[in-house]
Design an enzyme around this catalytic site. Structure first.
Site, PDB file in Angstrom:
ATOM      1  N   MET A 102       0.782  -1.205   0.080  1.00  0.00           N
ATOM      2  CA  MET A 102      -0.037   0.040  -0.023  1.00  0.00           C
ATOM      3  C   MET A 102       0.856   1.216  -0.015  1.00  0.00           C
ATOM      4  O   MET A 102       1.524   1.415   0.819  1.00  0.00           O
ATOM      5  CB  MET A 102      -0.847   0.155   1.282  1.00  0.00           C
TER       6      MET A 102
ATOM      7  N   GLY B  29       2.255   4.548   4.274  1.00  0.00           N
ATOM      8  CA  GLY B  29       2.665   3.385   3.637  1.00  0.00           C
ATOM      9  C   GLY B  29       2.930   2.102   4.124  1.00  0.00           C
ATOM     10  O   GLY B  29       3.514   2.261   5.206  1.00  0.00           O
ATOM     11  N   SER B  30       2.586   1.152   3.783  1.00  0.00           N
ATOM     12  CA  SER B  30       2.307  -0.266   4.560  1.00  0.00           C
ATOM     13  C   SER B  30       1.990  -1.392   3.587  1.00  0.00           C
ATOM     14  O   SER B  30       1.967  -1.186   2.393  1.00  0.00           O
ATOM     15  CB  SER B  30       1.514   0.231   5.711  1.00  0.00           C
ATOM     16  N   ARG B  31       1.969  -2.579   4.397  1.00  0.00           N
ATOM     17  CA  ARG B  31       1.641  -3.770   3.700  1.00  0.00           C
ATOM     18  C   ARG B  31       0.597  -4.622   4.456  1.00  0.00           C
ATOM     19  O   ARG B  31       0.640  -4.367   5.565  1.00  0.00           O
ATOM     20  CB  ARG B  31       2.908  -4.581   3.438  1.00  0.00           C
TER      21      ARG B  31
END
Length: 218
Positions: free
Chosen positions: A101, A187-189
């Protein structure tokens, strides 16, 4: 027919639908922008602050947007907006689908299936970029859902900027497919583990939309 998913109340500002948990970041930013704009006519210093403050406030509003979605049909749907970063067979027979993301994506995550939340575990860790392999040791929240497919594991992973994960529902909650379950700030996953025998319908590099993109194939 797909159903429109509406969940618990969320933050709002000037009619813009915002993610729950956005207020601690948004309110100071928007307040600073508003005050500097009001004072900019009489103060050169305020005018210098007004432009970046307004730009930052607009960026925050965009980042924390939380649009309604028409939830798609399918056994497993995407929990996150983003891009499929990897699809990896796991030692226990499951398949991990990792969705990256970026800060431009909607960061509200949704339940991939209907079921009961059997556990929500916060695991401390680092904050390397979410696209990095070492991000598996990052700060994260591990979810388990009891579903018609059995136990489904989903992991929200914090990135280099995203240092706060906000779960919306506690252990024991029954959730509908596509229901909002949490927010990752910046921002990430998100990693989703499909049970053995479930075929993946997405490909590496494919864009996903939370609640809309189907992850499995019949």
């Amino acid at each position: 027919m797909p159903h429109s998913q509406t969940s618990a109340p969320r933050d709002s500002l000037a009619g813009v639908r915002l993610a729950r948990g956005a207020s601690p970041w948004l309110l100071p930013t928007v307040a600073t922008a508003a005050v500097s704009l009001l004072r900019s006519r009489r103060s050169g210093a305020a005018k210098a602050v007004a432009v970046p403050a307004t730009a930052l406030a607009a960026g925050m509003l965009w980042f924390f947007r939380d649009p309604e979605r028409e939830i798609a049909r399918g056994r497993v749907i995407s929990p996150a907006d983003g891009v499929v970063q990897s699809i990896m067979p796991w030692k226990d027979g499951r398949t991990r689908v990792a969705i990256f993301m970026s800060p431009l994506n909607v960061h509200v995550n949704r339940a991939p299936l209907s079921g009961t939340v059997t556990s929500v575990e916060h695991v401390p860790g680092g904050f390397v970029p979410a696209f990095n392999k070492e991000s598996e040791n990052n700060e994260r929240v591990v979810w388990h859902f009891d579903t018609e497919l059995g136990d489904i594991e989903m992991i929200q992973i914090a990135g280099a900027v995203a240092r706060r994960i906000v779960p919306y529902v506690p252990q024991g909650t029954k959730v509908e497919q596509g229901e909002r379950i949490g927010l990752i700030r910046f921002g990430s996953r998100v990693d989703l583990y499909l049970p053995e025998g479930v075929e993946v319908a997405v490909e590496v590099g494919q864009k996903t939309v939370a609640g809309v993109t189907r992850i499995d194939r019949d």
